[in-house]
Every structure is written in C-alpha cells, then in structure tokens.
Design a protein around this motif. Structure first.
Motif, PDB file in Angstrom:
ATOM      1  N   THR A 150      53.128  63.018  23.034  1.00  0.00           N
ATOM      2  CA  THR A 150      53.075  61.993  21.993  1.00  0.00           C
ATOM      3  C   THR A 150      52.821  60.621  22.618  1.00  0.00           C
ATOM      4  O   THR A 150      53.503  60.232  23.563  1.00  0.00           O
ATOM      5  CB  THR A 150      54.391  61.945  21.195  1.00  0.00           C
ATOM      6  OG1 THR A 150      54.636  63.227  20.623  1.00  0.00           O
ATOM      7  CG2 THR A 150      54.315  60.908  20.087  1.00  0.00           C
ATOM      8  N   ALA A 151      51.848  59.899  22.071  1.00  0.00           N
ATOM      9  CA  ALA A 151      51.540  58.552  22.545  1.00  0.00           C
ATOM     10  C   ALA A 151      52.180  57.519  21.635  1.00  0.00           C
ATOM     11  O   ALA A 151      52.463  57.784  20.464  1.00  0.00           O
ATOM     12  CB  ALA A 151      50.031  58.335  22.584  1.00  0.00           C
ATOM     13  N   VAL A 152      52.408  56.336  22.177  1.00  0.00           N
ATOM     14  CA  VAL A 152      52.869  55.186  21.398  1.00  0.00           C
ATOM     15  C   VAL A 152      51.673  54.273  21.160  1.00  0.00           C
ATOM     16  O   VAL A 152      51.021  53.841  22.112  1.00  0.00           O
ATOM     17  CB  VAL A 152      53.989  54.418  22.127  1.00  0.00           C
ATOM     18  CG1 VAL A 152      54.269  53.085  21.445  1.00  0.00           C
ATOM     19  CG2 VAL A 152      55.250  55.260  22.200  1.00  0.00           C
ATOM     20  N   LEU A 153      51.381  54.015  19.901  1.00  0.00           N
ATOM     21  CA  LEU A 153      50.335  53.054  19.550  1.00  0.00           C
ATOM     22  C   LEU A 153      51.033  51.757  19.151  1.00  0.00           C
ATOM     23  O   LEU A 153      51.735  51.695  18.140  1.00  0.00           O
ATOM     24  CB  LEU A 153      49.485  53.572  18.392  1.00  0.00           C
ATOM     25  CG  LEU A 153      48.802  54.922  18.593  1.00  0.00           C
ATOM     26  CD1 LEU A 153      47.939  55.270  17.380  1.00  0.00           C
ATOM     27  CD2 LEU A 153      47.955  54.917  19.865  1.00  0.00           C
ATOM     28  N   GLY A 154      50.863  50.717  19.957  1.00  0.00           N
ATOM     29  CA  GLY A 154      51.508  49.430  19.699  1.00  0.00           C
ATOM     30  C   GLY A 154      50.531  48.447  19.102  1.00  0.00           C
ATOM     31  O   GLY A 154      49.492  48.153  19.691  1.00  0.00           O
ATOM     32  N   LEU A 155      50.856  47.947  17.918  1.00  0.00           N
ATOM     33  CA  LEU A 155      49.950  47.052  17.203  1.00  0.00           C
ATOM     34  C   LEU A 155      50.562  45.648  17.171  1.00  0.00           C
ATOM     35  O   LEU A 155      51.641  45.438  16.620  1.00  0.00           O
ATOM     36  CB  LEU A 155      49.722  47.572  15.782  1.00  0.00           C
ATOM     37  CG  LEU A 155      48.589  46.979  14.962  1.00  0.00           C
ATOM     38  CD1 LEU A 155      47.270  46.991  15.729  1.00  0.00           C
ATOM     39  CD2 LEU A 155      48.445  47.734  13.648  1.00  0.00           C
ATOM     40  N   ASP A 156      49.865  44.692  17.787  1.00  0.00           N
ATOM     41  CA  ASP A 156      50.379  43.331  17.900  1.00  0.00           C
ATOM     42  C   ASP A 156      50.453  42.636  16.548  1.00  0.00           C
ATOM     43  O   ASP A 156      49.802  43.040  15.573  1.00  0.00           O
ATOM     44  CB  ASP A 156      49.494  42.506  18.839  1.00  0.00           C
ATOM     45  CG  ASP A 156      49.663  42.900  20.292  1.00  0.00           C
ATOM     46  OD1 ASP A 156      50.663  43.564  20.614  1.00  0.00           O
ATOM     47  OD2 ASP A 156      48.796  42.540  21.114  1.00  0.00           O
ATOM     48  N   GLU A 157      51.229  41.549  16.518  1.00  0.00           N
ATOM     49  CA  GLU A 157      51.355  40.770  15.294  1.00  0.00           C
ATOM     50  C   GLU A 157      50.035  40.085  14.958  1.00  0.00           C
ATOM     51  O   GLU A 157      49.256  39.738  15.824  1.00  0.00           O
ATOM     52  CB  GLU A 157      52.476  39.745  15.455  1.00  0.00           C
ATOM     53  CG  GLU A 157      53.834  40.417  15.636  1.00  0.00           C
ATOM     54  CD  GLU A 157      54.977  39.429  15.739  1.00  0.00           C
ATOM     55  OE1 GLU A 157      54.729  38.286  16.170  1.00  0.00           O
ATOM     56  OE2 GLU A 157      56.111  39.811  15.385  1.00  0.00           O
ATOM     57  N   HIS A 158      49.783  39.915  13.657  1.00  0.00           N
ATOM     58  CA  HIS A 158      48.551  39.301  13.158  1.00  0.00           C
ATOM     59  C   HIS A 158      47.321  40.028  13.711  1.00  0.00           C
ATOM     60  O   HIS A 158      46.329  39.405  14.103  1.00  0.00           O
ATOM     61  CB  HIS A 158      48.517  37.812  13.503  1.00  0.00           C
ATOM     62  CG  HIS A 158      49.646  37.040  12.891  1.00  0.00           C
ATOM     63  ND1 HIS A 158      49.652  36.608  11.591  1.00  0.00           N
ATOM     64  CD2 HIS A 158      50.852  36.667  13.409  1.00  0.00           C
ATOM     65  CE1 HIS A 158      50.787  35.985  11.329  1.00  0.00           C
ATOM     66  NE2 HIS A 158      51.534  36.018  12.407  1.00  0.00           N
TER      67      HIS A 158
END
Length: 391
Positions: free
Chosen positions: A192-200
């Motif tokens: 399982t991967a972590v997809l990190g989505l930044d603010e704005h």
C-alpha cells in the motif's frame, strides 16, 4: 457526462482553487445537476452556514447552481469537503452513498470532487484525524471508501500533506507528523502506498483517457517505505505512471530535509502578512494614504475569501482581526500626523542641547513635551516618541 475524479488537499472553496473548479465545470452540460454532500460537517452547529457559503462560492465564482442533497444518483457533479472523515464514513457506509460514489468512479462517469476530509476517505484506509489529533486517540486506520481501487491504485490518500500550522510541533501529513505517520504506515496492508496531497493543490484525473494533472501550489507525493516521489504542480502525466510509482517503481531515497517548493498561488494568510508589512512601512513614513490603501487591500482579500469553508490557521476570522487592529493603528497615526511637524524639530533641538552638555534645559524640554502628551524615550538608535493624550 465527462468522467473526472478531482481530489483536493485543501482550499476547496478559496480563490486558489477557482480556476480548477472552472476548468472542470466547463465540460458539464447545460443545466447540469450539481450536488453538495454536507455529510463531513453535518454535525457542526454552523453546518447550514458552511453550506450557504459553499453554494455562494460555486454560484458566483464557478457558475454552478449547487444543491445540498444526500442522493447522488444521476448527478453530473458531486462535491464534498471539510469536516470529519470518520463521521462521513459512518453515515455513507450505512446508506447507499458509499456504493453510489464507488459506482461513479468505476463507470468512469460524472465529475466527483472530494476535498480535505472527504478526500481522506478516497483510499483503502482513512486517517481518523479528529480522533487522533484533536482527541488524542492512539494512531489507527479506518476502512476507507477505496475509490482508488477502481483506478488500479492500492493506496491511502492524505490531504493537508504539507501543513505547517504546528510551528513548534510537526503537523504535516494531515496533522499526524512524521512519528505517527511512520508508525501507521507499518500497519497498512503490504504494497500500500501513501498519496500525500498538499494544501491548495488538486489532482485532476480523466477517468476515460486516464490523463492526470497536478494543479495548485504544492504537489502530490507518492510515499512508500524508504522512498518517495513528488509530482509537483504543473505535472501532466497519466494513471499508468502513478500506478508505477505507487507500486514502488522509480521512487527516490527520502531526502532529508524535503525541499520546500515556491508557492504558485498566494493564500489569505500570506496576503494578510504582506498587507501588514506595507501598513507598517507606510505608517513609519507618515504616509497615511498608503497605510489606508493597505487596509483597503486587506478588506478586498477578505471579501474574496469569504466563502472559504476551511478553518485552517490564517483564515478569514484572523484576517478580520488583523484588519480591525490596523484600522485602530490608522486612527492613531492620523491623530499624531499633525504633531510630527512640531515634535521632530523639538527632538532635534533637544539632541543639540544634549550634545552641548545643556542637560538641564534638554530635560526641561522633554518634561514640557510630556506635559503636552508627547512621551519621549531614549533608545540606542535614537529618541522615540509616542502621543498619549492632551493633558
């Protein structure tokens, strides 16, 4: 109907995301049915106000007439945003909504926009951010909607990935910080991967062509044990590349520290800080017109951001508090503007008297100014004066 999945890290009803919403809305048919799912924040006392502000934002800024509903069947456009991921999951999984949302993605039909808390539910597991960060529960995962499974992605999605509100403590990764995220990663199913989505920041996925675009001011991070890859804003790629990275192909060693990218858009907090600096410089130079213009510019920004439903640090309430403070300072500056022409020469005269050793006369002059409401303080860089009130 166009088939799009749009995931946003934050700022979903702020000026930073307007162009992304507009580009998505252009593909909708005339009279499209647009639905707002208020579930993530429905428990809040101000839920109706949040919905009203969101509807106003989409109507005025995007041109979409949005209805608050709990049925997405046949909807051309569906949006859900801030609040509690677990509160939303509890209600969606007890109703047909969870299945309906998954069906939309599998069928590659309709526009589905999930932001902030709602975006947190998109993967196979969800961060219970309220419970961990605000209540102090031991870190754990909740089962997610797993909309990403239909795209061939075995992943969890974490919004607010680059959050920096903590100051003295680590609030990255949706307020988890590195210590807690590292621990939680070990509890995920293998592969399982972590997809990190930044603010704005948003990821726009065309479900038909599988084209992918990262837009906004941050990036999308694909993180696996010991490695990560970052797709910065402006990236145009495809789901195949994202799958490859999520499966461990092409990831680089984790950099220490992670480089900070220059922002592509300005937040309200940054604009407010710039207005405060402009005000201070203008007030120091006795330029009341420029000081007033800085206050007016701040007020205009507050109006632009009024529909923002996020409650992050540096939001509309803090900007209003700053504006009130600056207005007060502007009044003080205006009250003393006429004194400057009189006080500055007196201070120069006092300086000359002190240089000549005539301290008794210099002190008498200072006392006379104090009697008139002008308080003089000697500092290493020269005398400073403030006006209290006419006695």
């Amino acid at each position: 109907m166009p088939g799009l999945l749009v995931l946003m890290g934050s700022g979903e009803t702020s000026p930073t995301m307007v162009e992304i919403h507009r580009s998505v809305a252009r593909g909708l048919r005339a009279g499209a049915r647009a639905v707002l799912l208020d579930t993530p924040y429905a428990f809040q006392e101000n839920a109706a106000d949040i919905s009203a502000r969101a509807r106003q934002y989409f109507a005025r800024s995007v041109g979409l007439d949005v209805t608050v509903a709990s049925d997405v069947t046949g909807a051309d456009w569906v949006f859900s945003g801030p609040g509690s991921p677990t509160y939303a999951l509890d209600r969606w999984t007890r109703s047909p909504l969870a299945g309906d949302l998954r069906a939309r993605v599998r069928a590659r039909q309709g526009v589905t926009v999930l932001a902030s808390a709602a975006a947190c539910t998109a993967g196979l597991a969800t961060v219970p951010v309220y419970e961990i960060y605000k209540v102090g529960a031991e870190p754990y995962w909740r089962e997610g909607l797993d909309l990403l499974e239909a795209l061939g992605l075995r992943a969890v999605l974490i919004p607010h990935f680059d959050n920096a509100e903590g100051g003295t403590h680590d609030t990255r990764f949706c307020y988890l910080g590195e210590r807690r995220l590292s621990r939680m990663e070990r509890e995920l199913p293998p592969g399982t991967a972590v997809l990190g989505l930044d603010e704005h920041t948003a990821v726009v996925i065309d479900l038909e062509t599988e084209a992918l675009e990262v837009a906004g001011r941050g990036g999308l991070t694909v993180r696996r044990p010991g490695s990560l890859a970052v797709l910065p804003a402006g990236t145009r790629s495809g789901l195949a590349e994202l799958r490859r990275l999520a499966e461990g192909g092409g990831g680089a060693p984790v950099p220490q520290p992670v480089a900070v990218r220059a922002p592509a858009q300005v937040t309200l907090e940054e604009t407010a800080g710039a207005c405060e600096e402009r005000f201070a410089a203008a007030a120091a130079g006795a330029d009341l017109v420029a000081a007033a213009r800085a206050v007016l510019d701040l007020e205009a920004e507050i109006v632009k951001w009024a529909a923002d439903t996020e409650e992050d640090s540096g939001g509309v309430d803090q900007a209003r508090e700053l504006m009130r403070l600056l207005i007060g300072r502007l009044g003080e500056a205006a009250a003393t503007a006429g004194l400057r022409a009189l006080v500055e020469p007196l201070l120069a005269l006092r300086g000359e008297l002190r240089e000549q050793g005539r301290y008794e006369v210099a002190d008498a002059l200072r006392a006379a100014m104090h009697e008139g409401g002008v308080v003089v303080e000697d500092a290493p860089d020269g005398p400073r004066w403030t006006w209290t009130a006419t006695r």
